[in-house]
Design a protein around this motif. Structure first.
Motif, PDB file in Angstrom:
ATOM      1  N   LYS A  59       0.860  -1.185   0.000  1.00 43.38           N
ATOM      2  CA  LYS A  59       0.000   0.000   0.000  1.00 43.38           C
ATOM      3  C   LYS A  59       0.895   1.233   0.000  1.00 43.38           C
ATOM      4  N   GLY A 100       1.123   5.309   0.173  1.00 39.95           N
ATOM      5  CA  GLY A 100       0.367   6.463   0.640  1.00 39.95           C
ATOM      6  C   GLY A 100       0.538   7.669  -0.255  1.00 39.95           C
ATOM      7  N   ARG A 101      -0.069   8.788   0.137  1.00 40.77           N
ATOM      8  CA  ARG A 101      -0.003  10.024  -0.654  1.00 40.77           C
ATOM      9  C   ARG A 101       1.405  10.588  -0.734  1.00 40.77           C
ATOM     10  N   ASP A 102       2.199  10.338   0.297  1.00 43.74           N
ATOM     11  CA  ASP A 102       3.573  10.829   0.294  1.00 43.74           C
ATOM     12  C   ASP A 102       4.524   9.854  -0.405  1.00 43.74           C
ATOM     13  N   GLU A 133       2.889   2.161   3.185  1.00 41.44           N
ATOM     14  CA  GLU A 133       2.097   2.280   4.407  1.00 41.44           C
ATOM     15  C   GLU A 133       1.521   0.953   4.873  1.00 41.44           C
ATOM     16  N   ASP A 142      -2.018  -2.383   7.766  1.00 41.86           N
ATOM     17  CA  ASP A 142      -1.700  -0.972   7.546  1.00 41.86           C
ATOM     18  C   ASP A 142      -0.767  -0.513   8.663  1.00 41.86           C
ATOM     19  N   THR A 171       0.548   2.516   9.236  1.00 37.01           N
ATOM     20  CA  THR A 171       0.251   3.818   9.835  1.00 37.01           C
ATOM     21  C   THR A 171      -0.923   3.743  10.808  1.00 37.01           C
ATOM     22  N   GLU A 172      -1.944   2.988  10.441  1.00 36.28           N
ATOM     23  CA  GLU A 172      -3.113   2.837  11.304  1.00 36.28           C
ATOM     24  C   GLU A 172      -2.954   1.697  12.307  1.00 36.28           C
TER      25      GLU A 172
END
Length: 174
Positions: free
Chosen positions: A128, A130-132, A136, A160, A162-163
């Motif tokens: 996955k 991420g936007r950056d 993630e 995930d 980050t979460e």
């Protein structure tokens, strides 16, 4: 406490999914005959009830290869020997070519062509982003073919970073 419950739920979902896959696999295996018998000189298209795509695929493969194995057995044991060889080679179908009109106890030598179609198991690993544009999370998916036409059912596990959340999916592909 909540973390322990979510792990139990994930394990339960995985166990149920594996059981579901086993039942589907057994059901599909019982419905389809994996041995196709063809008299010498007869075309595949005229011999079996298959979809147009399957007929063309089998006809092309039989034309390209000479044969995989010569079956030497009695006429009464052709199915058993052909199935054993098909299973050993992990083929989807076996096409047996020869004179099928002999009595059951007669010794015969028949040619066997093993046909390989869609993969039986698909494995997928994903990342996955991420936007950056940093990773993630990750995912792992295993799908089992449940039909000769390329339908699959499987399980996908995601995590995930980050979460800090795991997820389990039941998947169906066609």
């Amino acid at each position: 406490m909540n973390n322990i419950n979510s792990k139990k739920i994930i394990i339960l979902v995985i166990i149920v999914a594996i059981g579901f896959l086993a039942v589907i696999h057994r059901h599909c295996k019982q419905q389809n005959s994996d041995i196709i018998k063809i008299k010498t000189g007869q075309k595949v298209e005229d011999s079996v009830q298959l979809s147009e795509g399957q007929k063309k695929s089998i006809a092309k493969q039989v034309e390209k290869v000479h044969y995989d194995k010569t079956i030497s057995t009695s006429m009464g044991n052709v199915d058993k020997v052909a199935e054993s060889e098909r299973s050993f080679r992990k083929a989807d179908k076996a096409v047996i070519v020869g004179d099928m009109s002999k009595p059951a106890g007669t010794p015969v030598e028949l040619k066997q062509y093993n046909i390989y179609a869609a993969p039986k198991v698909l494995r997928t690993v994903g990342v996955k982003v991420g936007r950056d544009k940093k990773a993630e999370g990750v995912s792992l998916e295993v799908k089992k073919r449940i039909s000769q036409k390329g339908k699959y059912i499987g399980v996908r596990v995601d995590y995930d970073w980050t979460e800090k959340q795991p997820a389990v999916w039941a998947t169906y592909s066609w």
